[in-house]
Scaffold this motif. Sequence first.
Motif, PDB file in Angstrom:
ATOM      1  N   GLN A  90       0.866  -1.182   0.000  1.00 53.08           N
ATOM      2  CA  GLN A  90       0.000   0.000   0.000  1.00 53.08           C
ATOM      3  C   GLN A  90       0.900   1.228   0.000  1.00 53.08           C
ATOM      4  O   GLN A  90       1.808   1.331   0.838  1.00 53.08           O
ATOM      5  N   THR A  91       0.629   2.127  -0.931  1.00 57.33           N
ATOM      6  CA  THR A  91       1.560   3.251  -1.067  1.00 57.33           C
ATOM      7  C   THR A  91       1.520   4.153   0.171  1.00 57.33           C
ATOM      8  O   THR A  91       2.482   4.857   0.452  1.00 57.33           O
ATOM      9  N   THR A  92       0.408   4.106   0.914  1.00 52.60           N
ATOM     10  CA  THR A  92       0.333   4.928   2.141  1.00 52.60           C
ATOM     11  C   THR A  92       1.408   4.518   3.149  1.00 52.60           C
ATOM     12  O   THR A  92       1.891   5.350   3.911  1.00 52.60           O
ATOM     13  N   TRP A  93       1.789   3.224   3.156  1.00 54.21           N
ATOM     14  CA  TRP A  93       2.850   2.779   4.080  1.00 54.21           C
ATOM     15  C   TRP A  93       4.161   3.505   3.786  1.00 54.21           C
ATOM     16  O   TRP A  93       4.937   3.788   4.672  1.00 54.21           O
ATOM     17  N   PHE A  94       4.411   3.729   2.490  1.00 51.22           N
ATOM     18  CA  PHE A  94       5.683   4.335   2.106  1.00 51.22           C
ATOM     19  C   PHE A  94       5.748   5.799   2.541  1.00 51.22           C
ATOM     20  O   PHE A  94       6.821   6.305   2.856  1.00 51.22           O
ATOM     21  N   ARG A  95       4.560   6.425   2.576  1.00 50.48           N
ATOM     22  CA  ARG A  95       4.520   7.798   3.107  1.00 50.48           C
ATOM     23  C   ARG A  95       4.730   7.761   4.620  1.00 50.48           C
ATOM     24  O   ARG A  95       5.554   8.489   5.171  1.00 50.48           O
ATOM     25  N   GLY A  99       8.161   8.709   4.306  1.00 50.83           N
ATOM     26  CA  GLY A  99       7.826  10.059   3.829  1.00 50.83           C
ATOM     27  C   GLY A  99       7.840  10.176   2.317  1.00 50.83           C
ATOM     28  O   GLY A  99       8.077  11.248   1.773  1.00 50.83           O
ATOM     29  N   LEU A 100       7.563   9.060   1.639  1.00 53.61           N
ATOM     30  CA  LEU A 100       7.616   9.088   0.172  1.00 53.61           C
ATOM     31  C   LEU A 100       6.221   9.155  -0.431  1.00 53.61           C
ATOM     32  O   LEU A 100       5.264   8.593   0.109  1.00 53.61           O
ATOM     33  N   ASN A 101       6.120   9.830  -1.558  1.00 46.12           N
ATOM     34  CA  ASN A 101       4.869   9.855  -2.309  1.00 46.12           C
ATOM     35  C   ASN A 101       5.010   8.827  -3.432  1.00 46.12           C
ATOM     36  O   ASN A 101       5.434   9.132  -4.533  1.00 46.12           O
ATOM     37  N   ALA A 102       4.673   7.576  -3.087  1.00 45.67           N
ATOM     38  CA  ALA A 102       4.975   6.483  -4.017  1.00 45.67           C
ATOM     39  C   ALA A 102       3.779   6.146  -4.900  1.00 45.67           C
ATOM     40  O   ALA A 102       2.633   6.408  -4.552  1.00 45.67           O
ATOM     41  N   ILE A 103       4.083   5.552  -6.058  1.00 46.69           N
ATOM     42  CA  ILE A 103       3.044   5.043  -6.959  1.00 46.69           C
ATOM     43  C   ILE A 103       3.389   3.588  -7.251  1.00 46.69           C
ATOM     44  O   ILE A 103       4.568   3.222  -7.310  1.00 46.69           O
ATOM     45  N   LYS A 104       2.336   2.777  -7.390  1.00 44.65           N
ATOM     46  CA  LYS A 104       2.583   1.349  -7.635  1.00 44.65           C
ATOM     47  C   LYS A 104       2.304   1.043  -9.099  1.00 44.65           C
ATOM     48  O   LYS A 104       1.214   1.328  -9.594  1.00 44.65           O
ATOM     49  N   GLU A 331       8.572  -2.131   6.038  1.00 43.73           N
ATOM     50  CA  GLU A 331       9.228  -1.718   7.290  1.00 43.73           C
ATOM     51  C   GLU A 331      10.736  -1.969   7.222  1.00 43.73           C
ATOM     52  O   GLU A 331      11.535  -1.164   7.699  1.00 43.73           O
ATOM     53  N   CYS A 332      11.108  -3.096   6.612  1.00 42.99           N
ATOM     54  CA  CYS A 332      12.541  -3.387   6.460  1.00 42.99           C
ATOM     55  C   CYS A 332      13.222  -2.338   5.584  1.00 42.99           C
ATOM     56  O   CYS A 332      14.354  -1.913   5.862  1.00 42.99           O
TER      57      CYS A 332
END
Lengths: 373, 488
Positions: A90-95, A99-104, A331-332
């Motif tokens: 889920q891209t929200t985890w990366f934020r 703190g990243l604005n990720a796209i899958k 998380e890793c």
Amino acid sequence: MNWKWRRKNRSPLCKNPFRKAVAGFLCLAAAAFVIVAVLIIYVDPFFHYHSPLEGFPYLVDNQLSQNPGMAEHMEYDSVILGSSMTVNFQTTWFRELMGLNAIKLSYSGAFPKDQSNIMKIIFDSPNNRDGKHIKKVFLGVDVITYTGGVEETKYPIPEYLYDDNPVNDIRYVLNKDVLLNYVLRPLADPEPTDLSNVYASWWTEEYYSKEWVLHNYTVPVKVQDEADPASYVEAVERNLAANICPYIEVNPETEFVVFFPPYSILFWNDVQVENHLEATIETYRYISDRLNEYDNVTVFFFPDQEEIVCDLNNYADYSHYHPRYNRYMAECFADGSCKVAKKGEAGKTIDQYLEHMRTLAVTFDYEELLEGK
Amino acid sequence: MLFNSYEFIFLFLPLVLAGYAVCRKSGCARVFLLLVSLIFYGWNSPRYLPVLLCSMAVNYGLYWQMERTENKKGILIAGLSFNLAALGCFKYLDLGGFVPLAVSFYTFTQIAFLMEGYRGNLKNVKALDYGVYVTYFPKLIQGPIALPDAILPEVRKEWSKAEKSGLRDRTDWERIYRNLYLFLLGLFKKVLIADTFGQAVTSGYSNLSGLNSLDCIIVMLSYTLQLYFDFSGYCDMAMGVSGMLGIELPLNFRSPYKAANILEFWKGWHITLTRFFTKYLYIPLGGSRKGRGRTYLNILIVFFVSGLWHGTGVQFLVWGMMHGVLYVLTRMFLDSKWGRALYERRKGLSGPVKALGHGIGVFLTFLYVNVAWVFFRAPSLGEAGSLLRTITEHRGGRVNWDLAGCFNLDEFWYVIKVLHLDSWQYAHYICMVLILIVVLLLVFFGKNAVDYVKTVKPGVVHTLIMTVLLVWSVLSLTGVSTFLYVNF
């Protein structure tokens, strides 16, 4: 010349009903085509021309058709790439974690060429221009797919959405599927896709069970002769050189987080029955060593995570793990666990990871696991 | 290039129509036709173009020689050997998948030409006319197989002054209108009808072991309908395009499934191929002039060769022989005194009794043709047998979910949704049942497209129908399959 005079003297052709009908048909058809094309271009459900309209309930479910447009026209600073092993991130985890604005932009069963196709669009997009650059690319690597052809894609790609030729866009703007399923259907039955969890697998909780996995698992045919340990390296080398390394090299400001996902222990059973354990391990080693040479690459190794891979209740089939392990991997990435140390760096080396992997693969009691099958 | 492609509809066709009108005025119509035909042929796979050109050069060279020598027979034999050997090599030898597009069709076109040259029916045909005769794009890829007497006069005809000056005539616009309509009907038949059935057929044959009896009947029926709508749709498009250019192509399909016996079926199915075999195989073998036994044998030979021409597996021979045997049996019956008596009695019948007899005939012929098509489509004899066995085993159950799903076109989802039928347990099967019923009604009771367009009166309703046909078909183009007959 007055109007009445002209009207009286019109040629008989103008009264010809067949000519009128042909002209009427051409006008009507042209109008219909223009309306359809304008509607598709305006909504642009594959994001081929512009970013999403505010408030339109876009349906995003087609990786081959929608990934290129999303890569080109959405705003992001990081990307998640890979096969179905990555669809449950889920891209929200990366934020939240980094703190990243990720796209899958996953592709099921992706081959390296698929990754290359989409990376080309990503690095040419406005997100990597005018002072902006892509911060991180998370790239899931399925070693087996790197042993194939350099130009091979998993499925034939709709070229018209990948190239810059406006003429073949007609396949997009005059396309019934696009009009009905991606423009009108969302309007009639709005169920907008949550982009954070786009392409997530359909398996519900009850599918993640040992019984279900074993029910669908077939042991492959035994291969007598062992594969030469170096047999895959040449193809892997070609694939990396053509499809992956060039993007790493020309984008030194982007960090490439390369990771090997944790398939279940049944994957390793297959590898042994098919007699290519050493060749597979060598492939992992080669990819890790080759990519870890770059300063802007970090490699993570998850296949030897015993508590994940040895328990089939964590899987929906022999390779697809529960989404909680996507969370675990994210998380890793954030805290650096399971990282493969570069040469001369402190930490666990790829040789140590692979030694553990080999021991696990060889000593695991497959017979007991498969007994009830 | 395919007729059912964006490039043909939006680029090639309008340019060719406009260019042809201009070239007709300036007298270079034939050069223009030859050029555009070669572009049409080479569009998707230019690598086949040299093979076509070589074949044409050799054949025209032989014809040229034939005109100038006494030993016409020797040249004819050389020509036949060359053409048949080339066809055999491409079709039956494995050349790494190299089978030139339409090789069967242009080989037969050229054989017909040599035969007519040998018979003295052709005089001083120029190379350019020959080039147009062979390559004329509307019929090049899948026929109709236009014999020299059908197409050469059309190609060679001199245009009157009025015709040369363009679309000045009411009849010109009428011709354009009717042929455009025919093209659109053909396009719709191919893209919407044939390809929908095609999906069901592909789905069925990829999962034969999972089908029950009803599924197998649907798969068998679907292929029968797919093949007819695919091939006749293509021929309607060919006739339509050619008609718009002012060149009439021969009719290839005349409602074949309305036939009440197998003889009638072959008068309506792939008519130009039957004409070819009749003229250049059946009659040279003696036709019906050498007694009944020989006639029947000749018929069987024709169907055997037809099976061979259609494909490389044994199943094609089985298909050919199934038709051949029934054809001969029907002929024998009709030739017998019982047959003649029955025929006379039938002539005297009227009303419902006659209709019933005719209906039974149509049903049985259709059934037989269906079974024969199974051998035509199945990848092997074993799979054909397996499908037919499943039908006879009365394996029950609901229609296969995936098979029924092939008929659920996206556009019908809205109708079902609006009618609130989506929650009904049989909703998934509605489209399949309706499409099958409507299409079967069309096949048995509908007018042939070619006849239909002749009766249309231009008006708002038809203009709307034409628009729907074009727009619906064009929007459905992406993802459509290629023509079934391309490989034959």
